[in-house]
Design a protein around this motif. Structure first.
Motif, PDB file in Angstrom:
ATOM      1  N   MET A   1     -34.247 137.696  77.000  1.00 47.29           N
ATOM      2  CA  MET A   1     -34.954 138.611  77.327  1.00 47.29           C
ATOM      3  C   MET A   1     -35.979 138.277  78.688  1.00 47.29           C
ATOM      4  N   LYS A   2     -35.793 138.944  79.886  1.00 46.58           N
ATOM      5  CA  LYS A   2     -36.356 139.062  80.743  1.00 46.58           C
ATOM      6  C   LYS A   2     -36.287 137.579  81.597  1.00 46.58           C
ATOM      7  N   GLY A   3     -36.755 136.624  80.793  1.00 42.53           N
ATOM      8  CA  GLY A   3     -36.091 135.270  81.542  1.00 42.53           C
ATOM      9  C   GLY A   3     -37.106 134.848  82.594  1.00 42.53           C
TER      10      GLY A   3
ATOM     11  N   HIS B   1     -44.174 144.692  66.723  1.00 36.18           N
ATOM     12  CA  HIS B   1     -43.307 145.980  67.196  1.00 36.18           C
ATOM     13  C   HIS B   1     -42.606 145.541  68.461  1.00 36.18           C
ATOM     14  N   THR B   2     -42.306 144.396  68.757  1.00 35.83           N
ATOM     15  CA  THR B   2     -41.617 143.742  70.020  1.00 35.83           C
ATOM     16  C   THR B   2     -40.317 144.219  69.887  1.00 35.83           C
ATOM     17  N   THR B   3     -39.689 144.355  71.100  1.00 37.36           N
ATOM     18  CA  THR B   3     -38.492 144.813  71.357  1.00 37.36           C
ATOM     19  C   THR B   3     -37.546 143.706  70.674  1.00 37.36           C
ATOM     20  N   VAL B   4     -37.698 142.243  70.605  1.00 35.08           N
ATOM     21  CA  VAL B   4     -36.927 141.356  70.050  1.00 35.08           C
ATOM     22  C   VAL B   4     -36.838 141.493  68.539  1.00 35.08           C
ATOM     23  N   LYS B   5     -37.924 141.969  68.038  1.00 31.69           N
ATOM     24  CA  LYS B   5     -37.773 142.176  66.607  1.00 31.69           C
ATOM     25  C   LYS B   5     -37.136 143.452  66.197  1.00 31.69           C
ATOM     26  N   PHE B   6     -37.103 144.577  66.900  1.00 29.88           N
ATOM     27  CA  PHE B   6     -36.273 145.574  66.682  1.00 29.88           C
ATOM     28  C   PHE B   6     -34.779 145.104  66.964  1.00 29.88           C
ATOM     29  N   MET B   7     -34.791 144.660  67.991  1.00 28.29           N
ATOM     30  CA  MET B   7     -33.017 144.228  68.049  1.00 28.29           C
ATOM     31  C   MET B   7     -32.471 143.229  66.988  1.00 28.29           C
ATOM     32  N   GLU B   8     -33.431 142.212  66.670  1.00 27.23           N
ATOM     33  CA  GLU B   8     -32.949 141.335  65.611  1.00 27.23           C
ATOM     34  C   GLU B   8     -32.558 142.326  64.324  1.00 27.23           C
ATOM     35  N   LYS B   9     -33.438 143.155  64.157  1.00 28.59           N
ATOM     36  CA  LYS B   9     -32.967 143.905  62.882  1.00 28.59           C
ATOM     37  C   LYS B   9     -31.898 144.629  63.078  1.00 28.59           C
TER      38      LYS B   9
ATOM     39  N   GLY C   1     -36.397 135.160  73.348  1.00 26.13           N
ATOM     40  CA  GLY C   1     -37.407 136.139  73.892  1.00 26.13           C
ATOM     41  C   GLY C   1     -38.747 136.030  73.057  1.00 26.13           C
ATOM     42  N   ALA C   2     -39.841 136.667  73.385  1.00 26.30           N
ATOM     43  CA  ALA C   2     -41.015 136.924  72.960  1.00 26.30           C
ATOM     44  C   ALA C   2     -40.939 137.339  71.255  1.00 26.30           C
TER      45      ALA C   2
ATOM     46  N   PHE D   1     -24.844 146.520  83.125  1.00 26.52           N
ATOM     47  CA  PHE D   1     -24.672 147.864  82.281  1.00 26.52           C
ATOM     48  C   PHE D   1     -26.213 148.618  82.153  1.00 26.52           C
ATOM     49  N   HIS D   2     -26.037 149.673  82.047  1.00 29.28           N
ATOM     50  CA  HIS D   2     -27.464 150.570  81.824  1.00 29.28           C
ATOM     51  C   HIS D   2     -27.457 150.674  80.328  1.00 29.28           C
ATOM     52  N   LEU D   3     -28.752 150.180  80.020  1.00 26.91           N
ATOM     53  CA  LEU D   3     -28.957 150.294  78.335  1.00 26.91           C
ATOM     54  C   LEU D   3     -30.308 150.701  78.118  1.00 26.91           C
ATOM     55  N   TRP D   4     -30.617 151.857  77.285  1.00 31.31           N
ATOM     56  CA  TRP D   4     -31.925 152.346  77.161  1.00 31.31           C
ATOM     57  C   TRP D   4     -32.302 151.479  75.926  1.00 31.31           C
ATOM     58  N   GLU D   5     -33.669 151.488  75.763  1.00 31.56           N
ATOM     59  CA  GLU D   5     -34.529 151.003  74.535  1.00 31.56           C
ATOM     60  C   GLU D   5     -34.225 151.819  73.331  1.00 31.56           C
ATOM     61  N   GLY D   6     -34.582 151.740  71.978  1.00 33.92           N
ATOM     62  CA  GLY D   6     -34.057 152.539  70.850  1.00 33.92           C
ATOM     63  C   GLY D   6     -35.256 152.890  70.169  1.00 33.92           C
ATOM     64  N   VAL D   7     -34.716 153.462  69.239  1.00 32.49           N
ATOM     65  CA  VAL D   7     -35.885 153.800  68.194  1.00 32.49           C
ATOM     66  C   VAL D   7     -35.434 153.391  66.930  1.00 32.49           C
TER      67      VAL D   7
END
Length: 321
Positions: free
Chosen positions: A67-69, A14-22, A7-8, A129-135
């Protein structure tokens, strides 16, 4: 589990990928990143896809999360699927034809728009599956500060689209001190910046009396902006447009406040939003109580760590079948 995220990534913190990686790393997973957008820009699509497949063969991940693809050849995804579990993560609401085909080639799909799960399944997509973004509580947090840089009655963050200018015009006419952060707003709107992120976003949520929101699509069930989680996480008092199913995730008047979009145009359409802004500006103690409850609620249920734990749990279960 060994995870390859495609993904990007780039230089934006602040990208989603960086939050998920962490979050994945905090859960004990081994994580590799394949920044396919950057590589495609530098080397072209064909070379990027060859490198993606080679990376999967070399690193042997348990799963690749795509991610999106967009614009990735189906043959590449099918070839990758011969080596690992391919999981698609899609955060938007449309269901274009290319996405149906891509998701059908993946082993699992995680979407933010819960109301579209049945549509994906009808299109032949398996394991949806339904999956929200997070904080992230280290980023999305309350700031105790005396600075008045972000002080205002009502703050709005976002690009002008989907009738947002009419909403803001209606609220401005109440006499509230409004601050807008975003692009494409007409001349004369109280725009203080084109965007606001991370610490400044958290400070804005902490200092504004009300942080107003309006979802891109207000008709899809169980689908709303990730700011619906981020603003309460910063202990901001959030008023946002109601969508079907929101009561499944938040209590209106308990964790945030919802307004209803009326029929017609202009003031009539957003009269409820204007009325609620006026009502809640006069009730500071109740705003503080609701904002604190909203932060507690989000931290307990919707952190990136919890979101990613739910995702990996489902992927691991599918892999073990």
């Amino acid at each position: 589990m060994k995870i390859l995220i495609a993904g990007a990534y780039d230089n934006v913190p602040h990208t989603t990928v960086k939050f998920m990686e962490k979050a994945f790393r905090s859960l004990g997973h081994d994580v590799e990143i394949f920044d396919f957008r950057r590589i495609r820009k530098e080397r072209g699509g064909s070379e990027m896809e060859s490198q993606m497949l080679a990376t999967v063969r070399e690193t042997e991940p348990d799963t690749m999360i795509l991610m999106k693809g967009e614009d990735i050849n189906l043959r590449t995804i099918i070839a990758i699927g011969e080596h690992t579990h391919v999981s698609l993560r899609y955060m938007d609401s449309p269901l274009p034809r290319w996405l149906r085909k891509l998701a059908a080639a993946c082993d699992s799909t995680f979407i933010t728009a819960g109301g579209l799960v049945a549509e994906f399944e009808k299109a032949g997509v398996k394991n949806v599956f339904h999956l929200w973004e997070g904080v992230d509580p280290e980023v999305h947090r309350h700031w105790e500060t005396d600075t008045d840089d972000f002080e205002c009655d009502v703050a709005f963050v976002g690009v002008n689209k989907a009738g947002r200018d009419a909403l803001l015009s209606t609220v401005i006419e109440t006499g509230a001190d409004v601050a807008v952060y975003g692009r494409k707003w007409p001349a004369g709107f109280p725009v203080r910046g084109e965007g606001i992120y991370l610490d400044d976003f958290a400070k804005l949520c902490s200092r504004a009396k009300i942080v107003l929101g309006m979802n891109d699509n207000n008709s899809i069930e169980n689908y709303f902006s990730d700011r619906t989680f981020q603003i309460p996480a910063c202990r901001g008092f959030h008023i946002t447009s109601r969508v079907p199913g929101m009561e499944n995730w938040f209590t209106d008047g308990g964790h945030l406040v919802c307004f209803d979009i009326g029929r017609g145009r202009g003031k009539k359409k957003y009269a409820d939003a204007a009325d609620k802004v006026k009502y809640w500006l006069d009730r500071p103690d109740e705003r503080v109580r609701i904002a604190a409850a909203g932060q507690k609620w989000v931290y307990e249920r919707y952190t990136w760590k919890k979101v990613c734990a739910g995702m990996t749990g489902k992927i691991e279960a599918l892999i073990s079948c």
